[in-house]
Write an enzyme that holds these catalytic residues in place. Sequence first.
Site, PDB file in Angstrom:
ATOM      1  N   HIS A  17       1.010  -1.235   0.104  1.00  0.00           N
ATOM      2  CA  HIS A  17      -0.048  -0.009   0.131  1.00  0.00           C
ATOM      3  C   HIS A  17       0.951   1.273  -0.108  1.00  0.00           C
ATOM      4  O   HIS A  17       1.211   1.820   1.008  1.00  0.00           O
ATOM      5  CB  HIS A  17      -0.899   0.074   1.446  1.00  0.00           C
ATOM      6  CG  HIS A  17      -1.946  -1.273   1.109  1.00  0.00           C
ATOM      7  ND1 HIS A  17      -1.294  -2.427   1.598  1.00  0.00           N
ATOM      8  CD2 HIS A  17      -3.233  -1.411   0.998  1.00  0.00           C
ATOM      9  CE1 HIS A  17      -2.200  -3.474   1.857  1.00  0.00           C
ATOM     10  NE2 HIS A  17      -3.338  -2.655   1.235  1.00  0.00           N
ATOM     11  N   HIS A  75      -4.135   3.112  -3.549  1.00  0.00           N
ATOM     12  CA  HIS A  75      -4.299   2.519  -2.052  1.00  0.00           C
ATOM     13  C   HIS A  75      -3.345   1.384  -2.008  1.00  0.00           C
ATOM     14  O   HIS A  75      -2.565   1.035  -1.029  1.00  0.00           O
ATOM     15  CB  HIS A  75      -5.698   2.393  -1.827  1.00  0.00           C
ATOM     16  CG  HIS A  75      -5.914   1.773  -0.495  1.00  0.00           C
ATOM     17  ND1 HIS A  75      -6.036   2.564   0.564  1.00  0.00           N
ATOM     18  CD2 HIS A  75      -6.103   0.541  -0.251  1.00  0.00           C
ATOM     19  CE1 HIS A  75      -6.529   1.672   1.595  1.00  0.00           C
ATOM     20  NE2 HIS A  75      -6.250   0.298   1.278  1.00  0.00           N
ATOM     21  N   GLU A 109     -18.381  -4.924  24.174  1.00  0.00           N
ATOM     22  CA  GLU A 109     -17.357  -5.961  24.160  1.00  0.00           C
ATOM     23  C   GLU A 109     -16.011  -5.891  23.269  1.00  0.00           C
ATOM     24  O   GLU A 109     -15.226  -6.303  23.666  1.00  0.00           O
ATOM     25  CB  GLU A 109     -18.294  -7.270  23.767  1.00  0.00           C
ATOM     26  CG  GLU A 109     -19.064  -7.644  24.893  1.00  0.00           C
ATOM     27  CD  GLU A 109     -20.562  -7.032  24.679  1.00  0.00           C
ATOM     28  OE1 GLU A 109     -21.470  -7.249  25.336  1.00  0.00           O
ATOM     29  OE2 GLU A 109     -20.572  -6.246  23.638  1.00  0.00           O
ATOM     30  N   HIS A 114     -28.671 -16.656  23.863  1.00  0.00           N
ATOM     31  CA  HIS A 114     -27.752 -16.411  24.900  1.00  0.00           C
ATOM     32  C   HIS A 114     -27.001 -17.744  25.299  1.00  0.00           C
ATOM     33  O   HIS A 114     -25.867 -17.658  25.894  1.00  0.00           O
ATOM     34  CB  HIS A 114     -28.310 -15.679  26.000  1.00  0.00           C
ATOM     35  CG  HIS A 114     -28.556 -14.270  25.763  1.00  0.00           C
ATOM     36  ND1 HIS A 114     -29.115 -13.789  24.666  1.00  0.00           N
ATOM     37  CD2 HIS A 114     -28.321 -13.097  26.543  1.00  0.00           C
ATOM     38  CE1 HIS A 114     -29.413 -12.507  24.944  1.00  0.00           C
ATOM     39  NE2 HIS A 114     -28.537 -12.184  25.959  1.00  0.00           N
TER      40      HIS A 114
END
Length: 675
Positions: A35, A270, A419, A481
Amino acid sequence: MNDAGLVHDAALDRLCIDAVRTLAIDAVQRANSGHPGAPMGQAPLAYVLWTRHLRHNPANPGWDGRDRFVLSCGHASMLLYSVLYLSGYNVELEDIRAFRQLGSGTPGHPEFRHTPGVETTTGPLGQGFGNAVGMALAAAHLGAHFNRPEHEIVSHRVYVLASDGDLMEGVSHEAASLAGHLRLGNLIAFYDDNRITIDGSTDLTYSDDATARFRGYGWHVIEVGDGNDIAAVDRAISDAKAELSRPSLIRVRTHIGFGSPNKQDTASSHGSPLGEDEIRLTKQNLRWPESEPFAVPSEALAQWRTCVDRGRQLEDEWNRAAATYDAAFPELAAELRRRLRGELPASWEHAVPVFSTDDGDMATRKASGTVLNAIAASVPELLGGSADLAGSNNTLIQGADDLGPGTLGGRNMYFGIREHGMAAVMNGMALHGGIIPYGGTFLVFSDYMRPSIRLAAMMGLHVIYVFTHDSIGLGEDGPTHQPVEMLATLRAIPNLVVIRPADPAETAEAWRVALTRNEGPVALVLSRQKVPTLDRSALAPAVRLSRGAYVVADADGAAPRVLLMASGSELQLVLEARRRLEASGVSTRVVSVPSMELFAGQSEEYRSDVIPPTVRFRLAVEAAHPMPWRQWVGDHGDVLGMEQFGKSAPAAQLFEHFGFTVDHVVERVHRMIAR
């Protein structure tokens, strides 16, 4: 001091900046991969930061008093490698020539412990941003503990360079929000606003007002309209350093592929080499005086190498201040050195509680909280909490202060419902040193954390995950869950140790492993439901969970014909099944397997002693996907597991519904023998 030996000359500054650009395009071209565009646009910023502001010493990359620099947009690795080489780190020109090649010191994305001066492994976008927040938090926490008036022994900053892509990723939002809430004034982020991604202009997907967003997070925001204006960049960094009450974002408008006549400000610069013809045109456009690839004018290299003398002076100054601190506060200094070395306190293990059958039934998540609180006073570097589930995960240290804005010395960390951000921040805390971070949530939400867990394992970081509600045993919350596949997928991550203890005694040993294993992360997988504390009076004292698996109950008076294996709450189930099988004349051994990774690391002799190859009939029982057990049950064995999602019902009904009963285990064994 910051400018010691540095010559302020516009032509020389440009030569130094273009040295970064040309090394980057030459290295990507030689590798035919990489890159080049971002390093070409970011070069002026890197030059100003590394030569005028960053507190670093190329001769000692691990110096404790250094500032940290994180390249969150890891695809721009040639920016970092060029700067490391030019400023005098142990990165040679041959390393630059060998960019992205097997065994080279310059891999495609920066790798921690691989290249001197690389503070963290980056590449997955947003991760480095979260790591930087964790580093800044760790520094602020240690400063709150150890700094004294006129003696600020922990005073370094953390700088992070982030791209448009980093700020699109959700993890950066989570981490930035947390950093703003905690008012981390030692954190300075650069937003490389080049407005190009792989697919093209950011207008395709991105219309955020990033500066307004960061102001909303509580950040100090500075805008630099031209990334090539090094005086403006210099002023912005100085202004950010002067802001101590909140983190700073410096938004710098750059041009990807700067200097390339045909590829500047295009996606084609890029992630692909410019090509030989375009490189020639680019160097002509930059008025680059050298024609050979990888050539750096001597005057530019000399200017960059002033970083060596400057770094030596900065470290000498810090060492003198450290000596003064040591004389004034010898006990504090000794404690800080111990923590930064990663050494545990002497005799800490005496604090680990011993559980017995007298303790009765107890969920392993509760046992984990008991262990944590028993050892917390002896291991002050333990710092953590949970993602808004402290009461369920049992991660609070009783009597300890909360960590929050203005109270960064606290130990109880509230990560919020973040999280992924929690896991990335924990990585940064561990990378900084002086802290052993732990973080809790339900096991099912480990999927939100997986990219950061994977990087923690890759880097060998001392991080502890507290995952509770480990199976269908959580009951009524239902299949959304109830983790079915999480154990299997976590066990598939190299260098991650997963421990699912069967009772409080194993939970205490699991924490012992988690604290002493400093070459990689540990995941503690804990039950919501209560389990009995097993009677271990007949076991040899040397039998410990640290070996991953061991014999809990052996066949009565004969060699075992059947071997039952289990982890967690299912161990009690197979122990009851063994009693029934023994009563029916089937000699049966029970093996507890709390950690497959630890067991796999034992000698072949030990593994064969626990799971004898001569015992063909083996049944593994675990309320999770059966895949990981296939390697242990062999060709004639079987696994009782979960190959479907759970249901919403009380835990006892679920275990019966899915066949986790003594009757079913005994039936499976008899069917297996009869085959």
